[in-house]
Scaffold this motif. Structure first.
Motif, PDB file in Angstrom:
ATOM      1  N   GLY A 162       0.843  -1.155  -0.008  1.00 24.59           N
ATOM      2  CA  GLY A 162      -0.005  -0.105   0.149  1.00 24.59           C
ATOM      3  C   GLY A 162       0.833   1.162   0.150  1.00 24.59           C
ATOM      4  O   GLY A 162       2.081   1.279   0.114  1.00 24.59           O
ATOM      5  N   VAL A 163       0.140   2.234  -0.192  1.00 21.92           N
ATOM      6  CA  VAL A 163       1.037   3.722  -0.252  1.00 21.92           C
ATOM      7  C   VAL A 163       0.849   4.198   1.158  1.00 21.92           C
ATOM      8  O   VAL A 163      -0.120   4.675   1.647  1.00 21.92           O
ATOM      9  CB  VAL A 163       0.235   4.628  -1.150  1.00 21.92           C
ATOM     10  N   LYS A 164       2.317   4.226   1.791  1.00 24.72           N
ATOM     11  CA  LYS A 164       2.343   4.956   3.092  1.00 24.72           C
ATOM     12  C   LYS A 164       2.641   6.249   3.295  1.00 24.72           C
ATOM     13  O   LYS A 164       2.451   7.124   4.143  1.00 24.72           O
ATOM     14  CB  LYS A 164       3.286   3.646   3.791  1.00 24.72           C
ATOM     15  N   ALA A 192       2.128  11.368   4.824  1.00 23.10           N
ATOM     16  CA  ALA A 192       1.794   9.994   5.258  1.00 23.10           C
ATOM     17  C   ALA A 192       0.277   9.743   4.402  1.00 23.10           C
ATOM     18  O   ALA A 192      -0.567  10.526   4.648  1.00 23.10           O
ATOM     19  CB  ALA A 192       1.893   9.828   6.884  1.00 23.10           C
ATOM     20  N   TRP A 193       0.197   8.459   4.114  1.00 21.19           N
ATOM     21  CA  TRP A 193      -1.143   8.020   3.504  1.00 21.19           C
ATOM     22  C   TRP A 193      -1.348   6.660   3.966  1.00 21.19           C
ATOM     23  O   TRP A 193      -0.339   5.895   4.610  1.00 21.19           O
ATOM     24  CB  TRP A 193      -0.807   7.856   2.088  1.00 21.19           C
ATOM     25  N   ASP A 194      -2.443   6.227   4.074  1.00 23.84           N
ATOM     26  CA  ASP A 194      -2.924   4.525   4.176  1.00 23.84           C
ATOM     27  C   ASP A 194      -3.838   4.189   3.037  1.00 23.84           C
ATOM     28  O   ASP A 194      -4.819   3.975   3.147  1.00 23.84           O
ATOM     29  CB  ASP A 194      -3.255   4.760   5.387  1.00 23.84           C
ATOM     30  N   ILE A 195      -3.173   3.891   1.970  1.00 23.70           N
ATOM     31  CA  ILE A 195      -3.714   3.487   0.569  1.00 23.70           C
ATOM     32  C   ILE A 195      -3.798   2.369   0.503  1.00 23.70           C
ATOM     33  O   ILE A 195      -2.590   1.738   0.096  1.00 23.70           O
ATOM     34  CB  ILE A 195      -3.515   4.422  -0.403  1.00 23.70           C
ATOM     35  N   PRO A 196      -4.595   1.373   0.317  1.00 26.63           N
ATOM     36  CA  PRO A 196      -4.279  -0.128   0.008  1.00 26.63           C
ATOM     37  C   PRO A 196      -3.668  -0.305  -1.436  1.00 26.63           C
ATOM     38  O   PRO A 196      -4.145   0.470  -2.430  1.00 26.63           O
ATOM     39  CB  PRO A 196      -5.780  -0.851   0.082  1.00 26.63           C
ATOM     40  N   GLY A 197      -2.948  -1.082  -1.470  1.00 29.25           N
ATOM     41  CA  GLY A 197      -2.511  -1.571  -2.919  1.00 29.25           C
ATOM     42  C   GLY A 197      -3.317  -2.375  -3.572  1.00 29.25           C
ATOM     43  O   GLY A 197      -4.431  -2.879  -3.282  1.00 29.25           O
ATOM     44  N   ALA A 198      -3.048  -2.612  -4.910  1.00 31.88           N
ATOM     45  CA  ALA A 198      -3.894  -3.392  -5.858  1.00 31.88           C
ATOM     46  C   ALA A 198      -3.784  -4.879  -5.590  1.00 31.88           C
ATOM     47  O   ALA A 198      -4.585  -5.751  -5.793  1.00 31.88           O
ATOM     48  CB  ALA A 198      -3.656  -3.020  -7.487  1.00 31.88           C
ATOM     49  N   PRO A 204     -15.015   9.900 -11.855  1.00 31.44           N
ATOM     50  CA  PRO A 204     -14.349  10.118 -10.666  1.00 31.44           C
ATOM     51  C   PRO A 204     -15.158   9.735  -9.601  1.00 31.44           C
ATOM     52  O   PRO A 204     -16.447   9.506  -9.679  1.00 31.44           O
ATOM     53  CB  PRO A 204     -14.449  11.796 -10.566  1.00 31.44           C
ATOM     54  N   THR A 205     -14.599   8.917  -8.361  1.00 27.25           N
ATOM     55  CA  THR A 205     -15.292   8.387  -7.257  1.00 27.25           C
ATOM     56  C   THR A 205     -14.448   8.964  -6.117  1.00 27.25           C
ATOM     57  O   THR A 205     -13.397   9.432  -6.280  1.00 27.25           O
ATOM     58  CB  THR A 205     -15.184   6.758  -7.404  1.00 27.25           C
ATOM     59  N   ALA A 206     -14.951   8.551  -4.990  1.00 30.06           N
ATOM     60  CA  ALA A 206     -14.013   8.886  -3.911  1.00 30.06           C
ATOM     61  C   ALA A 206     -12.664   8.304  -3.788  1.00 30.06           C
ATOM     62  O   ALA A 206     -11.642   8.971  -3.400  1.00 30.06           O
ATOM     63  CB  ALA A 206     -14.926   8.619  -2.437  1.00 30.06           C
ATOM     64  N   ALA A 207     -12.576   7.096  -4.156  1.00 27.90           N
ATOM     65  CA  ALA A 207     -11.387   6.546  -4.148  1.00 27.90           C
ATOM     66  C   ALA A 207     -10.303   6.894  -5.193  1.00 27.90           C
ATOM     67  O   ALA A 207      -9.183   6.686  -5.060  1.00 27.90           O
ATOM     68  CB  ALA A 207     -11.603   4.986  -3.972  1.00 27.90           C
ATOM     69  N   ASN A 208     -10.906   7.095  -6.453  1.00 29.27           N
ATOM     70  CA  ASN A 208     -10.016   7.093  -7.554  1.00 29.27           C
ATOM     71  C   ASN A 208      -9.673   8.589  -7.928  1.00 29.27           C
ATOM     72  O   ASN A 208      -9.025   8.805  -8.900  1.00 29.27           O
ATOM     73  CB  ASN A 208     -10.487   6.321  -8.738  1.00 29.27           C
ATOM     74  N   GLY A 209     -10.175   9.461  -7.181  1.00 27.28           N
ATOM     75  CA  GLY A 209      -9.788  10.885  -7.600  1.00 27.28           C
ATOM     76  C   GLY A 209      -8.540  11.258  -7.567  1.00 27.28           C
ATOM     77  O   GLY A 209      -8.072  11.691  -8.722  1.00 27.28           O
ATOM     78  N   TYR A 221     -13.360  13.181  -1.708  1.00 24.86           N
ATOM     79  CA  TYR A 221     -12.246  12.368  -2.172  1.00 24.86           C
ATOM     80  C   TYR A 221     -11.531  11.658  -0.903  1.00 24.86           C
ATOM     81  O   TYR A 221     -11.424  12.480  -0.078  1.00 24.86           O
ATOM     82  CB  TYR A 221     -11.400  13.235  -3.071  1.00 24.86           C
ATOM     83  N   ASP A 222     -10.980  10.551  -1.081  1.00 24.87           N
ATOM     84  CA  ASP A 222     -10.291   9.779   0.082  1.00 24.87           C
ATOM     85  C   ASP A 222      -9.015  10.655   0.294  1.00 24.87           C
ATOM     86  O   ASP A 222      -8.249  10.756   1.205  1.00 24.87           O
ATOM     87  CB  ASP A 222     -10.032   8.356  -0.414  1.00 24.87           C
ATOM     88  N   GLY A 223      -8.457  11.192  -1.004  1.00 29.50           N
ATOM     89  CA  GLY A 223      -7.165  11.797  -0.739  1.00 29.50           C
ATOM     90  C   GLY A 223      -6.060  10.976  -1.268  1.00 29.50           C
ATOM     91  O   GLY A 223      -6.087   9.678  -1.143  1.00 29.50           O
ATOM     92  N   GLY A 224      -4.985  11.456  -1.930  1.00 32.46           N
ATOM     93  CA  GLY A 224      -3.806  10.733  -2.284  1.00 32.46           C
ATOM     94  C   GLY A 224      -2.824  11.664  -3.175  1.00 32.46           C
ATOM     95  O   GLY A 224      -3.135  12.591  -3.601  1.00 32.46           O
TER      96      GLY A 224
END
Length: 577
Positions: free
Chosen positions: A218-220, A227-233, A306-311, A511-514
């Motif tokens: 994931g993206v840390k 700092a992020w907490d985004i799951p990887g694919a 666009p969605t909350a997760a993919n923005g 958006y979840d952010g990233g």
């Protein structure tokens, strides 16, 4: 196993108990056939005792006796090279019109033959939908133990037999692979990795598995220090692959393997951990290194709207294409899928040329069949302005960015119409100060005829790939520049919980952010460099007039649209004031 039937089953066929002698098998094997049948064998012991194991039961799956309507040729589905192949007798459709898009619905029509791209060094060993390459790296020392056999991506999970056979056909033992480099966490790219590992284990050999940390763990964080907490694919269920991945990429540096050098660039979008790669390969014929550009996350699937997760991934996807166009020089394209660039068609055209008796004395190589620059691009400064790699990138950059996507494909919602827009720019920016960070580049609109090479008859007009071909716009031009826009809000990422209206979707999205540009920014950079471009210019002359106002280090005044395009006024030269 290849049998005597002429079809691939539409649905799961009925199994029956059988004996080995009762299974119909043809005398010859051909890689491109759909005439395959499945037999499942039960042994009385496991592979650790394979020398003593015996078959105790066989189940045979009988395929239906008529065609499933899927074409079987050496080129991808809907390739223009299928145009003269006639009508499929079962479906009634021209073969060129049949879209066998899913491996699960047409697993055997994916076959194609392998080919050498750089003599004794680089090979295409994928199928006719997903590409896979093998690089034979020679460190040039007397000790061959430091040499490498590097396989790029692992392909579809049910097509391993094709990849192993293809490697054998070019003289490479699949068990000789020392390193497997994965580009992102989707099954069509890691699908046979575990099978390959088992093969290596059975042979008593080791293999390093490389992947992006961002798609495995994931993206840390990003390079700006956020700092992020985004799951990887990569799915959590892929426990075996997760356990055996023992190398994570160090980005933006050259791995040096002697005659082969590889750079990996983190480029989120298609997945959080998608990677692009540059292969710098030494050609034995002239002793020179040539660079192949490999975009490892080209697909727009999952990003269509666009969605909350993919923005953040939509913006980062767009950024990645411009970043490559502006920062790397590439000689040839090595596509990840065959519907991105006609690599398989180029080989088939080359094969037809070399088989022509009239060309017996003037045989060509794959490197001579591939083109480096777009044949019909305008000439500027003594050379064609557009490379084939930049052109390939422009196709999907355009799909993601412009309202033409919405108008031509109802499943798409472009950034221009639907966002997300970079925070603080929802209404655009008027007369903002900005520092130019490079000399800028002119980017030509997408040229649909790829790899046009008049020296080879089947490539005389190039190959037009159907996927997203509507973005063809050779008469459009943009000036693209690295720039530090001195606005007070945007910092190179979408912050978590950021709310923004999406006009094209008719709703507000939280958006979840990233990270976006911050994936390449130095730690602590408030304004990461953005690779922005002007609105469309109608001619090369207009683009030249705009580019003449670009100078590295110059601070200018410009205006931006909500989609962060540089506004072009009536006097185009005033885009940078």
């Amino acid at each position: 196993m290849q049998g005597s039937s002429t079809s691939t089953p539409r649905t799961t066929p009925k199994s029956e108990t059988s004996t080995f002698g009762a299974i119909p098998v043809t005398a010859d094997y051909h890689y491109g056939t759909t005439s395959r049948q499945a037999a499942y064998l039960l042994f009385d012991d496991n592979y650790l005792n394979a020398d003593r194991a015996k078959v105790v039961a066989i189940w045979y799956f009988t395929p239906p006796s008529k065609s499933d309507g899927k074409p079987t040729w050496d080129v991808p589905t809907q390739s223009p090279m299928l145009g003269d192949k006639g009508i499929d007798p079962v479906s009634g459709l021209p073969y060129v019109a049949i879209n066998a898009t899913s491996v699960s619905s047409a697993p055997y029509s994916r076959s194609t033959e392998p080919f050498e791209m750089v003599k004794n060094t680089m090979y295409y060993v994928g199928d006719n939908e997903v590409a896979s390459y093998v690089l034979k790296a020679d460190m040039g020392t007397a000790d061959t133990s430091d040499d490498k056999v590097i396989k790029i991506d692992a392909g579809w999970p049910n097509s391993g037999y094709q990849y192993w056979k293809n490697m054998e056909l070019v003289g490479i033992d699949p068990r000789s692979v020392t390193d497997l480099w994965l580009t992102h966490g989707h099954a069509d790219h890691y699908g046979t990795a575990v099978e390959q590992l088992k093969m290596m284990d059975n042979a008593g050999k080791t293999m390093d598995v490389w992947a992006s940390k961002e798609d495995v763990a994931g993206v840390k964080s990003d390079l700006q220090g956020n700092a992020w907490d985004i799951p990887g694919a990569l799915p959590e269920s892929e426990t075996a692959l997760r356990a055996r991945t023992n190398k994570f990429y160090d980005y933006d540096r050259w791995y040096d393997f002697g005659n082969v050098k590889i750079m990996v660039i983190w480029s989120p979008g298609h997945t959080p951990g998608s990677t692009n790669m540059l292969f710098r390969v030494k050609n034995p014929a002239d002793g020179k290194f040539y660079t192949f550009g490999y975009h490892g996350g080209y697909g727009f699937n999952g990003l269509n709207s666009p969605t909350a997760a993919n923005g953040w991934r939509r913006l980062s996807f767009q950024h990645g294409f411009s970043y490559l166009q502006s920062t790397v020089e590439v000689d040839f394209v090595a596509p990840q899928h065959t519907n991105q660039y006609p690599i398989v068609e180029v080989y088939q055209a080359l094969k037809a040329y070399n088989r022509d008796p009239a060309n017996a004395g003037k045989q060509l190589t794959m490197m001579e069949a591939m083109t480096s620059r777009v044949y019909d691009a305008p000439v500027l400064g003594g050379g064609k302005i557009t490379s084939e790699f930049a052109n390939q990138l422009e196709k999907r950059r355009s799909v993601a960015s412009y309202r033409a996507s919405d108008e031509a494909n109802r499943s798409y919602k472009s950034i221009e119409t639907s966002g997300p827009f970079k925070p603080g720019r929802e209404a655009g920016l008027a007369n903002v100060r900005a520092t130019l960070l490079d000399e800028g580049k002119i980017i030509q609109g997408f040229v649909g005829a790829q790899n046009k090479n008049p020296s080879i008859p089947l490539l005389a007009n190039g190959i037009v790939i159907p996927t997203d071909s509507y973005v063809n716009d050779p008469g459009g031009f943009y000036v693209q520049v690295a720039v530090d826009v001195q606005d007070s809000t945007y910092k190179g990422y979408i912050p978590p919980g950021y709310k923004q209206a999406s006009p094209g979707m008719g709703t507000e999205i939280t958006y979840d952010g990233g990270p976006v540009e911050s994936v390449h920014a130095a730690t602590g950079t408030f304004h990461p460099p953005e690779y922005l471009r002007t609105q469309r210019l109608n001619s090369l002359a207009e683009a030249q007039a705009v580019l003449a106002r670009v100078a590295k280090g110059r601070t200018v005044t410009l205006s931006l649209t909500p989609a962060s395009e540089i506004v072009v006024p009536a006097n185009v030269a005033d885009a940078f004031r």
